[in-house]
Motif scaffolding. Structure first.
Motif, PDB file in Angstrom:
ATOM      1  N   ASP A 179       0.834  -1.209   0.000  1.00  0.00           N
ATOM      2  CA  ASP A 179       0.000   0.000   0.000  1.00  0.00           C
ATOM      3  C   ASP A 179       0.869   1.259   0.000  1.00  0.00           C
ATOM      4  OD1 ASP A 179      -2.204  -1.558   0.032  1.00  0.00           O
ATOM      5  OD2 ASP A 179      -2.784  -1.131   2.121  1.00  0.00           O
ATOM      6  N   HIS A 180       1.878   1.223   0.856  1.00  0.00           N
ATOM      7  CA  HIS A 180       2.775   2.379   0.976  1.00  0.00           C
ATOM      8  C   HIS A 180       3.446   2.717  -0.361  1.00  0.00           C
ATOM      9  CE1 HIS A 180       5.875   5.043   2.475  1.00  0.00           C
ATOM     10  NE2 HIS A 180       6.840   4.215   2.060  1.00  0.00           N
ATOM     11  N   TYR A 181       4.038   1.690  -0.967  1.00  0.00           N
ATOM     12  CA  TYR A 181       4.737   1.954  -2.226  1.00  0.00           C
ATOM     13  C   TYR A 181       3.763   2.231  -3.362  1.00  0.00           C
ATOM     14  CZ  TYR A 181       9.116   1.027   0.056  1.00  0.00           C
ATOM     15  OH  TYR A 181      10.193   1.125   0.890  1.00  0.00           O
ATOM     16  N   ALA A 182       2.582   1.633  -3.301  1.00  0.00           N
ATOM     17  CA  ALA A 182       1.573   1.908  -4.328  1.00  0.00           C
ATOM     18  C   ALA A 182       1.166   3.380  -4.282  1.00  0.00           C
ATOM     19  CB  ALA A 182       0.346   1.017  -4.128  1.00  0.00           C
ATOM     20  N   TYR A 183       1.040   3.907  -3.051  1.00  0.00           N
ATOM     21  CA  TYR A 183       0.674   5.326  -2.917  1.00  0.00           C
ATOM     22  C   TYR A 183       1.776   6.222  -3.487  1.00  0.00           C
ATOM     23  CZ  TYR A 183      -1.088   9.686  -1.036  1.00  0.00           C
ATOM     24  OH  TYR A 183      -1.565  10.964  -0.926  1.00  0.00           O
ATOM     25  N   ILE A 184       3.022   5.831  -3.225  1.00  0.00           N
ATOM     26  CA  ILE A 184       4.152   6.600  -3.786  1.00  0.00           C
ATOM     27  C   ILE A 184       4.075   6.598  -5.310  1.00  0.00           C
ATOM     28  CG2 ILE A 184       6.671   6.601  -4.065  1.00  0.00           C
ATOM     29  CD1 ILE A 184       6.861   5.647  -1.145  1.00  0.00           C
ATOM     30  N   ALA A 185       3.811   5.415  -5.872  1.00  0.00           N
ATOM     31  CA  ALA A 185       3.718   5.315  -7.334  1.00  0.00           C
ATOM     32  C   ALA A 185       2.577   6.180  -7.860  1.00  0.00           C
ATOM     33  CB  ALA A 185       3.511   3.862  -7.743  1.00  0.00           C
ATOM     34  N   LEU A 186       1.446   6.161  -7.157  1.00  0.00           N
ATOM     35  CA  LEU A 186       0.289   6.952  -7.578  1.00  0.00           C
ATOM     36  C   LEU A 186       0.597   8.448  -7.550  1.00  0.00           C
ATOM     37  CD1 LEU A 186      -2.739   7.037  -8.307  1.00  0.00           C
ATOM     38  CD2 LEU A 186      -3.236   7.134  -5.856  1.00  0.00           C
ATOM     39  N   GLN A 187       1.197   8.911  -6.429  1.00  0.00           N
ATOM     40  CA  GLN A 187       1.507  10.331  -6.314  1.00  0.00           C
ATOM     41  C   GLN A 187       2.549  10.749  -7.350  1.00  0.00           C
ATOM     42  OE1 GLN A 187      -1.088  11.247  -5.013  1.00  0.00           O
ATOM     43  NE2 GLN A 187      -0.400  12.657  -3.415  1.00  0.00           N
ATOM     44  N   LYS A 188       3.499   9.866  -7.617  1.00  0.00           N
ATOM     45  CA  LYS A 188       4.529  10.200  -8.614  1.00  0.00           C
ATOM     46  C   LYS A 188       3.893  10.307 -10.001  1.00  0.00           C
ATOM     47  CE  LYS A 188       8.652   9.234  -6.193  1.00  0.00           C
ATOM     48  NZ  LYS A 188      10.077   9.316  -6.391  1.00  0.00           N
ATOM     49  N   THR A 189       2.902   9.468 -10.260  1.00  0.00           N
ATOM     50  CA  THR A 189       2.197   9.555 -11.541  1.00  0.00           C
ATOM     51  C   THR A 189       1.460  10.896 -11.644  1.00  0.00           C
ATOM     52  OG1 THR A 189       1.879   7.174 -11.548  1.00  0.00           O
ATOM     53  CG2 THR A 189       0.470   8.447 -12.998  1.00  0.00           C
TER      54      THR A 189
END
Lengths: 301, 127
Positions: A88-98
């Motif tokens: 979840d943590h890294y998925a959120y990072i990926a989402l925000q970076k997108t």
């Protein structure tokens, strides 16, 4: 996972094509069916959408790459069955970076548009100045033409005035309060008659020409005699002489309404009726030429 | 030899323990990270994030506060992750604010060009 498959593919395919199928089956078996992580799904969908937009690749390639790397890291964690909170943590990072990649692309595109628009604005400013200059020039030009027109009119008026002076001079008319006055002497008429002699015809030609040139001017023809003979005879003679002048002018194509006649007999003498010279002066026809308004005051008014 | 073996065993156990500790989490509060995140939020505010990215900047502040609370509770891993999210939210707020301003500028330039062009047309009509 795809990379790994690719590697397996290239390593084993040439040697053992048939061996590939069971290997794949084993591999898939190892990975096993895994419950999807909703955060990862959201991030992946957002990334895929961003990747399909060509302007992101053009205006924010680095940010997009960072988003991709963050997503890949999340994907591997998920495949390695890392705990949900980490995925979840890294998925959120990926989402925000997108999302950052999307906004970066919008920002860079806007900056490019600003540069382009500024160039265009400078060009348009130049065009405005040019159009203003053109307009001022056109105004100056029309003012000049107007001034020329006025000068031409003034020149024309002066020319006409000069011409009038010349004509008046030719007619030997003299300016008076009532207008220009042309006097036809007794010698221009047959003795005791109203017929004009041929010498008088020359004056009639000049007068008709004058009236043609100045159509706004009218004439009043006044006949006078000396005091020799009866009053009625003299009155009649003065009228006839005035009328024969009118007839001569009419013959020269001047409208009748421009010519008035009057006979005064022996009234209004200009010389003494006691001398032969004075009587000759009194036997005369006076032609009064109106000013431009066309009106002439009658004697005694 | 036996002594050596014991030493290796002890060393091995030590390494495992260290590895476990690292896996379990940080032992120090992420003070530096929190300070940096606070700065990124502040920069976003200065760029006008309140107008252009109100939700993102709000998220960033809330997560930073939560991170600080986690530090108080000595939950440092949790604090690190929250701070990391807060920072990304603030970075998104920053770029949104920049982008919003730039787009506003684009709109203003276009309007100015439109006005100038209509002026040219008027001048040409009056000629």
């Amino acid at each position: 996972m795809m990379n790994l498959l690719q590697q397996i593919h290239t390593t084993f395919l040439p040697k053992a094509i048939l061996g590939l199928i069971p290997l794949l089956l084993i591999f898939t078996g190892c990975a096993g069916p895994q419950a999807a992580n909703s955060e990862l799904t959201t991030a992946t969908e957002a990334y895929n959408e961003a990747q399909r937009d060509p302007s992101i690749a053009q205006f924010a390639p680095v940010a997009l790459k960072e988003a991709e790397e963050a997503l890949e890291r999340t994907q591997s964690l998920w495949e390695a069955k890392a705990d949900k909170s980490s995925v979840d943590h890294y998925a959120y990072i990926a989402l925000q970076k997108t999302r950052i990649a999307l906004e970066t692309a919008a920002f860079n595109a806007a900056n490019q548009e600003i540069s382009r628009s500024e160039v265009e604005r400078q060009q348009v400013l130049l065009d405005v100045r040019r159009s203003e200059a053109d307009r001022s020039e056109a105004r100056a030009q029309s003012a000049l033409e107007e001034a020329r027109g006025e000068r031409a009119l003034a020149d024309e008026a002066r020319r006409r005035a000069d011409l009038l002076a010349a004509r008046v001079n030719e007619l030997e008319a003299r300016p008076t309060d009532r207008g220009l006055v042309l006097t036809l002497g007794d010698v221009l008429f047959e003795t005791g008659q109203s017929d004009l002699r041929s010498a008088g015809m020359k004056t009639m030609d000049d007068l008709a020409k004058f009236l043609q040139e100045y159509p706004e001017r009218n004439i009043l023809v006044e006949g006078f005699t000396d005091n020799v003979g009866s009053e009625s005879f003299n009155m009649e003679l003065s009228r006839k002489r005035a009328n024969s002048v009118k007839a001569a002018i009419l013959n020269r194509n001047i409208a009748e309404n421009r010519i008035r006649t009057v006979g005064y007999g022996f009234q209004y003498p200009v010389g003494s009726n006691d001398t032969a010279a004075g009587r000759q002066q009194n036997r005369r026809v006076e032609i009064i030429i109106s000013e431009q308004d066309g009106t002439i005051t009658t004697r005694g008014q | 030899m036996e002594l050596n073996m014991r030493l290796y065993q002890k060393l091995f156990t030590g390494v495992i323990c260290l590895g476990l500790l690292t896996a379990c989490g940080s032992t120090n509060p992420p003070t530096q990270q929190l300070t940096e995140t606070q700065m990124v939020i502040q920069q976003a505010e200065e760029l006008g994030a309140e107008d252009y990215a109100p939700l993102e900047i709000r998220d960033a502040r809330i997560k930073l506060d939560l991170a600080r609370e986690a530090v108080k509770d000595e939950e440092y891993d949790k604090a690190i992750r929250l701070a990391e999210h807060a920072r990304l939210d603030a970075e998104l707020a920053q770029i949104k604010a920049r982008s919003g301003k730039a787009q506003k500028e684009v709109a203003e330039l276009r309007e100015s060009i439109r006005v100038l062009k209509s002026e040219i047309e008027r001048n040409q009509r009056n000629n």
